[in-house]
Design an enzyme around this catalytic site. Structure first.
Site, PDB file in Angstrom:
ATOM      1  N   GLY A  11       0.888  -1.175   0.055  1.00  0.00           N
ATOM      2  CA  GLY A  11       0.057  -0.064   0.016  1.00  0.00           C
ATOM      3  C   GLY A  11       0.757   1.111   0.082  1.00  0.00           C
ATOM      4  O   GLY A  11       2.062   1.236   0.184  1.00  0.00           O
ATOM      5  N   VAL A  13       1.564   3.655   2.229  1.00  0.00           N
ATOM      6  CA  VAL A  13       2.226   3.904   3.387  1.00  0.00           C
ATOM      7  C   VAL A  13       3.247   2.758   3.661  1.00  0.00           C
ATOM      8  O   VAL A  13       4.498   3.185   3.898  1.00  0.00           O
ATOM      9  CB  VAL A  13       1.269   3.678   5.024  1.00  0.00           C
ATOM     10  CG1 VAL A  13       2.183   4.068   6.126  1.00  0.00           C
ATOM     11  CG2 VAL A  13       0.495   5.059   4.711  1.00  0.00           C
ATOM     12  N   SER A  39      -2.233  -9.990  -2.323  1.00  0.00           N
ATOM     13  CA  SER A  39      -0.895  -9.319  -2.657  1.00  0.00           C
ATOM     14  C   SER A  39       0.234 -10.377  -2.591  1.00  0.00           C
ATOM     15  O   SER A  39       1.518 -10.010  -3.215  1.00  0.00           O
ATOM     16  CB  SER A  39      -0.460  -8.097  -1.985  1.00  0.00           C
ATOM     17  OG  SER A  39      -1.555  -7.136  -2.167  1.00  0.00           O
ATOM     18  N   ARG A  97      -4.565   3.794  19.707  1.00  0.00           N
ATOM     19  CA  ARG A  97      -4.043   5.089  19.866  1.00  0.00           C
ATOM     20  C   ARG A  97      -4.613   5.637  21.319  1.00  0.00           C
ATOM     21  O   ARG A  97      -3.674   6.102  22.093  1.00  0.00           O
ATOM     22  CB  ARG A  97      -4.432   6.133  18.898  1.00  0.00           C
ATOM     23  CG  ARG A  97      -3.674   5.890  17.553  1.00  0.00           C
ATOM     24  CD  ARG A  97      -4.177   6.941  16.341  1.00  0.00           C
ATOM     25  NE  ARG A  97      -3.359   6.548  15.176  1.00  0.00           N
ATOM     26  CZ  ARG A  97      -4.041   7.149  13.876  1.00  0.00           C
ATOM     27  NH1 ARG A  97      -5.293   7.556  13.946  1.00  0.00           N
ATOM     28  NH2 ARG A  97      -3.293   6.559  12.895  1.00  0.00           N
ATOM     29  N   CYS A 126      -2.390  11.289  11.012  1.00  0.00           N
ATOM     30  CA  CYS A 126      -1.381  12.164  10.435  1.00  0.00           C
ATOM     31  C   CYS A 126      -1.873  13.447  10.437  1.00  0.00           C
ATOM     32  O   CYS A 126      -1.059  14.403  10.620  1.00  0.00           O
ATOM     33  CB  CYS A 126      -1.606  11.971   8.639  1.00  0.00           C
ATOM     34  SG  CYS A 126      -3.434  11.869   8.425  1.00  0.00           S
ATOM     35  N   GLN A 153      -7.314  18.428   3.708  1.00  0.00           N
ATOM     36  CA  GLN A 153      -6.350  17.160   3.752  1.00  0.00           C
ATOM     37  C   GLN A 153      -6.618  16.612   2.121  1.00  0.00           C
ATOM     38  O   GLN A 153      -7.536  16.443   1.591  1.00  0.00           O
ATOM     39  CB  GLN A 153      -7.074  16.268   4.761  1.00  0.00           C
ATOM     40  CG  GLN A 153      -6.898  16.658   6.261  1.00  0.00           C
ATOM     41  CD  GLN A 153      -7.388  15.606   7.181  1.00  0.00           C
ATOM     42  OE1 GLN A 153      -8.079  15.994   8.191  1.00  0.00           O
ATOM     43  NE2 GLN A 153      -7.144  14.415   7.069  1.00  0.00           N
ATOM     44  N   LYS A 210     -10.236  12.581  16.718  1.00  0.00           N
ATOM     45  CA  LYS A 210      -8.718  12.011  16.784  1.00  0.00           C
ATOM     46  C   LYS A 210      -7.956  13.191  16.976  1.00  0.00           C
ATOM     47  O   LYS A 210      -7.126  13.024  17.875  1.00  0.00           O
ATOM     48  CB  LYS A 210      -8.476  11.241  15.520  1.00  0.00           C
ATOM     49  CG  LYS A 210      -8.831  10.064  15.069  1.00  0.00           C
ATOM     50  CD  LYS A 210      -8.335   9.604  13.656  1.00  0.00           C
ATOM     51  CE  LYS A 210      -9.248   8.403  13.321  1.00  0.00           C
ATOM     52  NZ  LYS A 210      -8.864   7.880  11.916  1.00  0.00           N
ATOM     53  N   ARG A 232     -11.755  17.352   3.248  1.00  0.00           N
ATOM     54  CA  ARG A 232     -10.893  16.890   2.184  1.00  0.00           C
ATOM     55  C   ARG A 232     -11.035  17.543   1.022  1.00  0.00           C
ATOM     56  O   ARG A 232     -12.140  18.085   0.662  1.00  0.00           O
ATOM     57  CB  ARG A 232     -11.613  15.251   1.786  1.00  0.00           C
ATOM     58  CG  ARG A 232     -10.830  14.295   0.707  1.00  0.00           C
ATOM     59  CD  ARG A 232      -9.704  13.912   1.371  1.00  0.00           C
ATOM     60  NE  ARG A 232      -9.916  12.807   2.271  1.00  0.00           N
ATOM     61  CZ  ARG A 232      -8.970  12.261   3.113  1.00  0.00           C
ATOM     62  NH1 ARG A 232      -7.800  12.692   3.087  1.00  0.00           N
ATOM     63  NH2 ARG A 232      -9.419  11.193   3.960  1.00  0.00           N
ATOM     64  N   HIS A 239      -1.159  17.524   3.531  1.00  0.00           N
ATOM     65  CA  HIS A 239      -2.216  18.245   4.514  1.00  0.00           C
ATOM     66  C   HIS A 239      -1.849  19.506   4.770  1.00  0.00           C
ATOM     67  O   HIS A 239      -0.584  19.901   5.012  1.00  0.00           O
ATOM     68  CB  HIS A 239      -2.458  17.476   5.588  1.00  0.00           C
ATOM     69  CG  HIS A 239      -3.155  16.024   5.167  1.00  0.00           C
ATOM     70  ND1 HIS A 239      -3.674  15.532   4.046  1.00  0.00           N
ATOM     71  CD2 HIS A 239      -3.500  14.910   6.298  1.00  0.00           C
ATOM     72  CE1 HIS A 239      -4.291  14.242   4.398  1.00  0.00           C
ATOM     73  NE2 HIS A 239      -4.257  14.070   5.688  1.00  0.00           N
TER      74      HIS A 239
END
Length: 329
Positions: A11, A13, A39, A97, A126, A153, A210, A232, A239
């Site tokens: 992916g 990241v 994958s 988190r 992020c 973003q 978040k 977005r 961002h």
């Protein structure tokens, strides 16, 4: 030297993890690339070797020292198995988190929190990372009473599919064809969508909460007043954030500028007379957080505004995770 696994290696990241491990000359002995069943079998070139992607299973982590999780459902499914196999997990998903047993770390802000991990360390969201890097020098200088943030973003925050959807819509628009939306709830080309993730309590989105709760945890100030609106925008990468800060004590804009200029991971670009300020195209593929448009907020005594931009795939995800891995070493 460490044995490193990347979960979600194919992916956006995961690919950035590979790039940053090489760039930062992270001491890797064995690199194990893991992904979903579909994958598995793909081959990826890295540092002169060709590595085959393996399907992630609960047995994938034997002999691994550090497991970098790119995010998504793999974290809840496999992170505990990685820890049981003896690896330290650095996780880019939101799964752990806000768990009080799991450190949430931005190396420029709270590196000492790495010390109390119990096998899992979380990488923040992020947008939170980018904001926290910019807030830290201000917090150290004058304390922070309140933060009002609006984000702009990039589509890559939604992964490779987000990038592909914007590209396809622009192409369709230029050819007079129908624009199809599946990743975002509305057309993203030539539009702004004021919703990132699902709506939650008080009609704030999960992304907005978040930014509030993660920032409070990173700074260890649960009473820090923060409110966020996340949007977005039709930008491929990086961002941007408009941040209004009210400090605990009165400081001048020049004092804030000086503190930011000296801070690790921050670059100040702020010369309005020459139209110098941070922008997404400029910050893409860079690790620093860029700050500009610094100015006093004349509506309150101890307030000011700033414009903050950062590459959310690098500093907002992969670079931050690799920096955490460096702290572990």
């Amino acid at each position: 030297m460490s044995n490193v696994a990347i979960v979600g290696a194919t992916g956006a990241v995961g690919q950035e993890f590979l790039k940053i491990l090489a760039e930062r000359k992270f001491p890797v002995d064995e690199l194990r690339l893991l992904a979903s069943k579909r994958s598995a079998g793909k081959r990826i070139a890295w540092q002169g070797q060709e590595l085959e992607v393996q399907e992630t299973t609960h047995e994938s982590f034997k002999g691994i020292d550090i497991a970098l999780f790119a995010g998504g459902s793999a974290s809840t499914e496999y992170a505990r198995s990685a820890v049981d196999s003896g690896a330290v997990v650095i996780d880019n998903s939101s799964a752990f988190r806000l768990d009080p047993e799991v450190p949430l770390v931005v190396p420029e802000v709270n590196p000492e929190d790495v010390k109390w991990h119990k096998g899992i360390i979380s990488n923040p969201n992020c947008s939170t990372i980018i904001m926290a890097v910019a807030l830290k020098p201000i917090y150290d200088l004058a304390g922070i009473r309140r933060v009002v943030v609006s984000t702009y973003q990039a589509v890559s925050g939604a992964g490779r599919e987000g990038i592909e959807e914007l590209g396809a819509q622009v192409k369709a628009w230029s050819q007079g064809e129908e624009l199809i939306s599946s990743v975002f709830p509305h057309q993203i080309a030539f539009n702004l969508v004021p919703r990132i993730d699902v709506f939650q309590e008080g009609d704030y989105t999960k992304e907005e909460w978040k930014m509030v709760k993660e920032t409070q945890k990173i700074f260890h100030v649960p009473s820090m007043a923060i409110t966020a609106t996340t949007v977005r925008v039709p930008v491929f990468r990086s961002h941007s954030e408009s941040i209004n800060v009210e400090t605990d004590r009165l400081v001048s804009v020049s004092e804030i500028r000086e503190a930011l200029s000296k801070a690790p991971g921050v670059v100040v670009i702020d010369d309005p007379s020459k139209d110098h300020y941070p922008m997404p195209w400029f910050s893409s593929d860079k690790d620093e957080v860029y700050v500009g448009r610094l100015r006093k907020d004349y509506s309150i005594d101890q307030g000011f505004n700033m414009w903050v931009v950062g590459d959310q795939i690098r500093k907002g995800a992969a670079t931050n995770a690799v920096q955490i891995a460096e702290l572990l070493l």
